[in-house]
Design a protein around this motif. Structure first.
Motif, short mmCIF file in Angstrom:
data_model
loop_
_atom_site.label_atom_id
_atom_site.label_comp_id
_atom_site.label_asym_id
_atom_site.label_seq_id
_atom_site.Cartn_x
_atom_site.Cartn_y
_atom_site.Cartn_z
N THR A 1 0.71 -1.16 -0.09
CA THR A 1 0.19 0.05 -0.17
C THR A 1 1.02 1.29 -0.04
OG1 THR A 1 -0.05 0.19 2.24
CG2 THR A 1 -1.65 -1.22 1.49
N LEU A 2 0.20 2.42 -0.61
CA LEU A 2 1.00 3.49 -0.50
C LEU A 2 1.60 3.65 0.76
CD1 LEU A 2 1.88 5.97 -2.44
CD2 LEU A 2 -0.39 7.25 -1.64
N GLU A 3 1.01 3.60 1.85
CA GLU A 3 1.18 3.86 3.46
C GLU A 3 2.44 2.92 3.54
OE1 GLU A 3 -1.73 3.20 2.54
OE2 GLU A 3 -2.44 5.24 2.38
N GLN A 4 2.73 1.90 3.32
CA GLN A 4 3.86 0.94 3.39
C GLN A 4 4.82 1.27 2.73
OE1 GLN A 4 1.89 -2.69 2.06
NE2 GLN A 4 1.27 -3.30 4.60
N LEU A 5 4.71 1.93 1.65
CA LEU A 5 5.91 2.20 0.84
C LEU A 5 6.46 3.33 1.33
CD1 LEU A 5 4.13 2.08 -2.84
CD2 LEU A 5 6.05 0.72 -1.93
N LEU A 6 5.66 4.36 1.84
CA LEU A 6 6.22 5.40 2.50
C LEU A 6 6.73 5.49 3.80
CD1 LEU A 6 3.65 8.12 0.71
CD2 LEU A 6 6.04 7.24 0.17
N GLU A 7 6.33 4.53 4.75
CA GLU A 7 6.42 4.27 6.41
C GLU A 7 7.93 4.23 6.49
OE1 GLU A 7 4.69 0.85 7.59
OE2 GLU A 7 5.71 1.13 9.63
N GLY A 8 8.22 5.11 7.33
CA GLY A 8 9.64 5.30 7.75
C GLY A 8 10.55 6.22 6.97
N LEU A 9 10.09 6.84 5.91
CA LEU A 9 10.71 7.44 5.03
C LEU A 9 10.55 8.95 5.23
CD1 LEU A 9 10.69 5.45 1.63
CD2 LEU A 9 12.42 5.35 3.43
N ASP A 10 11.39 9.78 5.05
CA ASP A 10 11.09 11.53 5.19
C ASP A 10 10.84 11.85 3.75
OD1 ASP A 10 11.52 11.52 7.70
OD2 ASP A 10 13.71 12.56 7.62
N ILE A 11 9.61 12.43 3.46
CA ILE A 11 9.13 13.36 2.45
C ILE A 11 10.08 14.35 2.32
CG2 ILE A 11 7.23 14.23 1.24
CD1 ILE A 11 6.64 11.39 1.54
N GLU A 12 10.95 14.54 1.32
CA GLU A 12 11.66 15.64 1.16
C GLU A 12 11.10 16.58 0.03
OE1 GLU A 12 15.90 14.81 0.23
OE2 GLU A 12 15.45 12.81 0.95
N GLU A 13 11.57 17.70 0.02
CA GLU A 13 11.25 18.74 -1.04
C GLU A 13 12.49 18.61 -1.91
OE1 GLU A 13 10.87 22.99 -0.93
OE2 GLU A 13 8.91 22.47 -1.78
N ARG A 14 12.11 18.54 -3.28
CA ARG A 14 13.32 18.58 -4.33
C ARG A 14 12.93 19.42 -5.29
NH1 ARG A 14 16.38 13.67 -4.32
NH2 ARG A 14 16.92 13.06 -1.99
N ILE A 15 13.60 20.54 -5.64
CA ILE A 15 13.25 21.33 -6.55
C ILE A 15 14.18 21.13 -7.78
CG2 ILE A 15 13.09 23.76 -7.26
CD1 ILE A 15 13.27 24.48 -4.21
N TYR A 16 13.32 20.43 -8.74
CA TYR A 16 14.16 20.03 -10.20
C TYR A 16 13.64 20.81 -11.21
CZ TYR A 16 15.44 15.74 -7.68
OH TYR A 16 16.09 14.58 -6.95
N ARG A 17 14.69 20.88 -12.31
CA ARG A 17 14.13 21.03 -13.44
C ARG A 17 13.65 19.83 -14.20
NH1 ARG A 17 19.41 21.85 -12.94
NH2 ARG A 17 20.19 23.96 -12.95
N PHE A 18 12.60 20.25 -15.05
CA PHE A 18 11.88 19.17 -15.56
C PHE A 18 11.77 19.44 -17.32
CE2 PHE A 18 7.93 17.18 -17.44
CZ PHE A 18 8.02 16.07 -17.00
N ARG A 19 12.09 19.01 -18.13
CA ARG A 19 12.45 19.08 -19.41
C ARG A 19 11.87 17.97 -20.22
NH1 ARG A 19 13.76 19.51 -24.50
NH2 ARG A 19 15.41 20.67 -25.40
N CYS A 20 10.62 18.34 -21.00
CA CYS A 20 10.08 17.53 -21.89
C CYS A 20 10.76 17.31 -23.16
CB CYS A 20 8.60 18.29 -22.18
SG CYS A 20 7.55 17.26 -23.10
#
Ligand code: HEM
Lengths: 301, 208
Positions: free
Chosen positions: A100-119
């Protein structure tokens, strides 16, 4: 856990003051939490990264499940079912199964990453993603030593996806990475933008973000991850192998057969904005070039 | 043509005779201006240069196709739109020009790049060729030119419309990513309209 990469944002470039203070606080937090092996911000990073607005990021999308047009995802994606959500992880892993989504994220810090996105279509954005490193999620399933590639698959919900019903391209949408690319600290599974949950048109609830590759590699709304020892098929490569390679690293010196990749238009500049030069590996050359040492990037485009 | 249809087309034509062609220019220009205004004010989304480029290109193609319909419509139904054809053609050219200018002036902004793209990108080469073919047609779409050239020569010159529109359709197919249906529909309609003319020419030369 994670925090292996620091935002290469120059804070005084971010316009709204409130946001600016926020970011600075967050960066300080990042600094404190930085673990050994944290990557230094790259040289290209001295360049200002002014994030696009949420409105821009969520109104100009390619998500072919919902149609050909840039506005189709924002018009139709609201009906996509994103909760509950789980990803089945299979193939060469020690603990295959449905997470489940919860299991996937459990124990992990949600970080902010400011990235360039190039199509690949030669436009770009700067996106403040929230998410976790893919490597940490893969570790939960236990990658076996025989695995060499990671394959991804997007959800298929014909009832609410006009593009799927019209079979405009083959679905499910599939993508893939080499394992070392997938485990690179820049590669993330994003669950939000600007601290809000991921807009559906941007690939809710969880999507891949590989900032040095063309946008179509960053597959949306993932329901399946497979570890394998063979290079997996990828949707656009199957549609047109000459135009869309498996690697699809951002590379201003290798043109798309039909258009130039040397420059790009940053979304949101208005009618009179100039094109800007496209950076090698989208500005992440210092961090990722070594992954491709000895490879001919013209051959393996 | 059955009698009832003949009388219907006759009354339509009588009405059309009272409708002037000049509003086509006004509406065409106003619509182009409105689209530009939308681009300026966010109404075309966050990527207005590409959106405007595409909107102008699409209208250009639609007007060119409309121009191709004039003759078959008269042949099949008797409805005569010939008096509007010049306005349709010139407005189409105006949109092609606007389309080209958005690309050259707002998007690329460098002569070197413009030249390079025209040479290197087949879909641009084809669009540009269509544009070039339309220039003499636009310049001679007036009564003085018809007189000076003579009707026969003028008509021959204006057959350049056919390759120009065909190139426009190929340009559209060539530039899209994937296989959306619209460019193929345009192409099919255009090829159909050209084939009809080919058959007429054959019939005419057979009966001559
Ligand atoms: C008879 C002449 C032409 C016609 C009928 C035409 C028509 C079109 C059409 C229908 C589109 C796609 C619109 C859409 O997606 O809705 C388009 C796109 C485009 N055309 Fe043209 N065009 C012509 C000439 C040109 C010329 C002379 C140039 C530049 C030298 C040009 C450059 C472009 C570009 C750059 C695009 C957009 C491509 C993209 O979005 O990636 N076209 N044109």
């Amino acid at each position: 856990m994670a925090h292996r990469w620091k935002n290469d944002l120059t804070p005084n470039e971010v316009t709204p003051k409130g946001l600016w203070l926020n970011r600075r606080a967050m960066m300080a937090g990042l600094g404190a939490a930085a673990v050994t092996g944290a990557m230094p911000a790259s040289r290209a990073s001295a360049q200002a990264l002014e994030p696009n607005t949420l409105e821009e990021i969520s109104s100009y999308n390619n998500f072919y499940e919902f149609g050909w047009n840039k506005t189709d995802p924002a018009d139709h994606a609201h009906a996509m079912v994103t909760s509950p959500w789980s990803i089945s992880i299979d193939g060469m892993v020690d603990r295959p199964g449905t997470y489940t989504l919860e299991q996937l994220l459990e124990g992990l810090d949600i970080e902010e990453r400011i990235y360039r996105f190039r199509c690949v279509e030669a436009w770009s954005m700067v996106v403040p993603w929230n998410g976790v490193e893919l490597a940490d999620v893969l570790a939960k399933a236990g990658v076996q030593s025989s695995a060499r590639f990671v394959a991804f698959e997007t959800t298929v919900q014909p009832d609410v996806m006009p593009g799927v019903r019209g079979r405009i391209i083959p679905f499910p949408y599939v993508e893939g990475l080499r394992l070392d690319e997938a485990q690179h600290p820049l590669t993330m599974l994003a669950t939000g933008i600007y601290g809000d949950p991921m807009p559906k048109q941007n690939g809710a609830p969880i999507r891949l973000v590989v900032p040095w590759k063309y946008g179509f590699k960053s597959i949306k709304s993932i329901v399946r991850i497979t570890l394998t020892d063979e290079q997996p098929p990828t949707t656009w490569n199957r549609l047109n192998a000459r135009e869309y390679g498996f690697y699809s690293n951002v590379n201003p010196t290798v043109d798309h057969p039909r258009w130039s990749q040397a420059s790009e238009r940053k979304i949101g500049g208005g009618l009179f904005a100039r094109r800007q030069d496209t950076l090698m590996f989208n500005g992440y050359e210092d961090q990722v070039a070594s992954l491709y040492a000895g490879m001919d990037l013209r051959e393996d485009y | 043509m059955p009698v009832s249809q003949q009388s219907l087309s006759r009354s339509i034509n009588a009405t059309l005779r009272r409708v002037p062609a000049w509003p086509i220019y006004i509406i065409g220009a106003a619509w182009a201006g409105w689209l530009f205004y939308l681009g300026l004010t966010g109404g075309l989304g966050p990527e207005p240069i590409n959106a405007l480029e595409r909107r102008y290109g699409e209208v250009a193609l639609q007007l060119l196709v409309a121009g191709l319909f004039v003759t078959p419509l008269r042949t099949w139904t008797g409805v005569n739109l010939v008096k509007f054809r010049r306005a349709l053609g010139l407005t189409a050219f105006f949109y092609v020009l606007a389309h080209f200018l958005v690309w050259a002036v707002l998007d690329l902004r460098s002569l070197a790049r413009i030249g390079e793209e025209i040479v290197k990108r087949p879909y641009i080469t084809i669009g540009f060729a269509a544009f070039l073919l339309l220039i003499p047609l636009a310049l001679t779409s007036n009564n003085i030119s018809i007189k000076r050239l003579g009707a026969a020569t003028w008509r021959k010159l204006h057959r350049l419309t056919y390759p120009a529109v065909l190139l426009g359709a190929i340009h559209y197919i060539w530039l899209v990513k994937g296989y959306p249906i619209e460019p193929f529909i345009y192409a099919a309609v255009i090829v159909g309209l050209l084939l009809v003319r080919l058959r007429w020419t054959r019939l005419r030369s057979a009966t001559a």
